[in-house]
Write an enzyme that holds these catalytic residues in place. Structure first.
Site, mmCIF file in Angstrom:
data_model
loop_
_atom_site.group_PDB
_atom_site.id
_atom_site.type_symbol
_atom_site.label_atom_id
_atom_site.label_comp_id
_atom_site.label_asym_id
_atom_site.label_seq_id
_atom_site.Cartn_x
_atom_site.Cartn_y
_atom_site.Cartn_z
ATOM 1 N N THR A 14 20.342 66.217 14.607
ATOM 2 C CA THR A 14 20.518 65.682 13.397
ATOM 3 C C THR A 14 19.296 64.785 13.181
ATOM 4 O O THR A 14 18.501 64.670 13.866
ATOM 5 C CB THR A 14 21.925 64.975 13.495
ATOM 6 O OG1 THR A 14 21.653 63.642 14.336
ATOM 7 C CG2 THR A 14 22.815 65.679 13.920
ATOM 8 N N ALA A 38 19.990 62.401 18.092
ATOM 9 C CA ALA A 38 20.834 61.474 16.946
ATOM 10 C C ALA A 38 19.167 60.491 16.775
ATOM 11 O O ALA A 38 18.730 60.055 17.857
ATOM 12 C CB ALA A 38 22.009 60.596 17.636
ATOM 13 N N VAL A 79 18.097 60.992 22.381
ATOM 14 C CA VAL A 79 17.544 59.955 21.167
ATOM 15 C C VAL A 79 16.379 60.600 20.622
ATOM 16 O O VAL A 79 15.239 61.088 21.210
ATOM 17 C CB VAL A 79 17.426 58.747 22.027
ATOM 18 C CG1 VAL A 79 16.920 57.610 21.038
ATOM 19 C CG2 VAL A 79 18.477 58.261 22.803
ATOM 20 N N LYS A 80 16.589 60.558 19.131
ATOM 21 C CA LYS A 80 15.362 60.974 18.842
ATOM 22 C C LYS A 80 14.824 60.012 18.056
ATOM 23 O O LYS A 80 15.012 59.288 17.449
ATOM 24 C CB LYS A 80 15.849 61.929 17.440
ATOM 25 C CG LYS A 80 14.976 63.089 17.026
ATOM 26 C CD LYS A 80 15.770 63.953 15.996
ATOM 27 C CE LYS A 80 15.128 65.081 15.496
ATOM 28 N NZ LYS A 80 15.660 65.827 14.179
ATOM 29 N N VAL A 81 13.145 60.120 18.382
ATOM 30 C CA VAL A 81 12.322 58.921 17.817
ATOM 31 C C VAL A 81 11.165 59.513 17.122
ATOM 32 O O VAL A 81 10.638 60.708 17.533
ATOM 33 C CB VAL A 81 11.689 58.085 19.076
ATOM 34 C CG1 VAL A 81 12.783 57.342 19.625
ATOM 35 C CG2 VAL A 81 10.991 58.956 20.034
#
Ligand code: G3P
Length: 217
Positions: A27, A56, A82-84
């Site tokens: 996402t 996310a 975790v998307k960074v």
């Protein structure tokens, strides 16, 4: 090759998941906005539905806040990645969050050098955006091939997650190059089944079934 679905549309994920086509979900803020749902609520629902990693994305741009957001997102479920973003602060957050045992997806990658930095920061996934490079007349698939070569040269375990997939050809080309994962909208994944010769052949069979009154049940 792993298939991630690039959407926050829960029914669309469920349909593909029922067929065993979903190895994970990605996402981003734009997809959350499109869903009209609360980020924490919809992400939890997706994590409950899908066994594999669910990316996310953080909303902050400084490392400390990204880390705090990442820790909160990671508490949603054990399968959160975790998307960074691929910025210096994003790389700092990646390093800390991976060292704490979280999966991290470093996104918005547009160069091989960026991918090299993400691998060195311990990223679980690197997300090179194919379609957006094609949009500016560069070749997104060349980037996937370059990252594959570089990661293989040095044994980096960061998985290449080809993103911004717009066509079915992007998917087969990524498979030929050896991308570990593709993430694509549900409609693109579903359209992989289509071939005009399949339709034409089936029409001919159906005509013969009718003409010969062939019946099985
Ligand atoms: O995973 C990233 C992807 O959602 C971006 O796709 O089509 O907006 O470039 P697109």
């Amino acid at each position: 090759m792993k298939f991630f679905v690039d959407t926050a549309d829960v029914p669309a994920i469920a349909e593909l998941n029922d067929l065993g086509m979903v190895d994970g979900v990605t996402t981003n803020p734009s997809l959350i906005k499109k869903s009209g749902r609360d980020i924490l609520e919809v992400t939890k629902e997706i994590c409950d539905l899908v066994e594999g990693p669910v990316s996310a994305e953080v909303t902050a741009t400084d490392a400390d806040t990204m880390i705090a957001e990442g820790r909160k997102l990671a508490k949603i479920a054990g399968n959160i990645a975790v998307k960074v973003p691929l910025t210096w602060d994003g790389l700092k957050a990646c390093k800390v969050l991976t060292e704490e045992g979280n999966m991290v997806n470093v996104t918005l990658c547009f160069s091989a050098n960026q991918a090299l930095l993400a691998a060195k920061a311990g990223a679980t996934f690197i997300s090179p955006f194919i379609g957006r490079l094609d949009d500016i007349n560069l070749d997104g698939l060349d980037l996937i091939a370059d990252i594959r070569t570089i990661y293989d040269n040095y044994g980096y375990e960061t998985e290449i997650l080809a993103a911004s997939i717009r066509t079915v050809n992007h998917i087969s080309d990524c498979a030929k190059i050896g991308a570990d994962v593709i993430t694509a909208p549900p409609a693109v994944i579903k359209s992989m089944v289509s071939h005009p010769l399949t339709d034409k052949g089936l029409d001919a069979f159906l005509a013969d079934i009718k003409a010969a009154k062939i019946s099985i049940l």
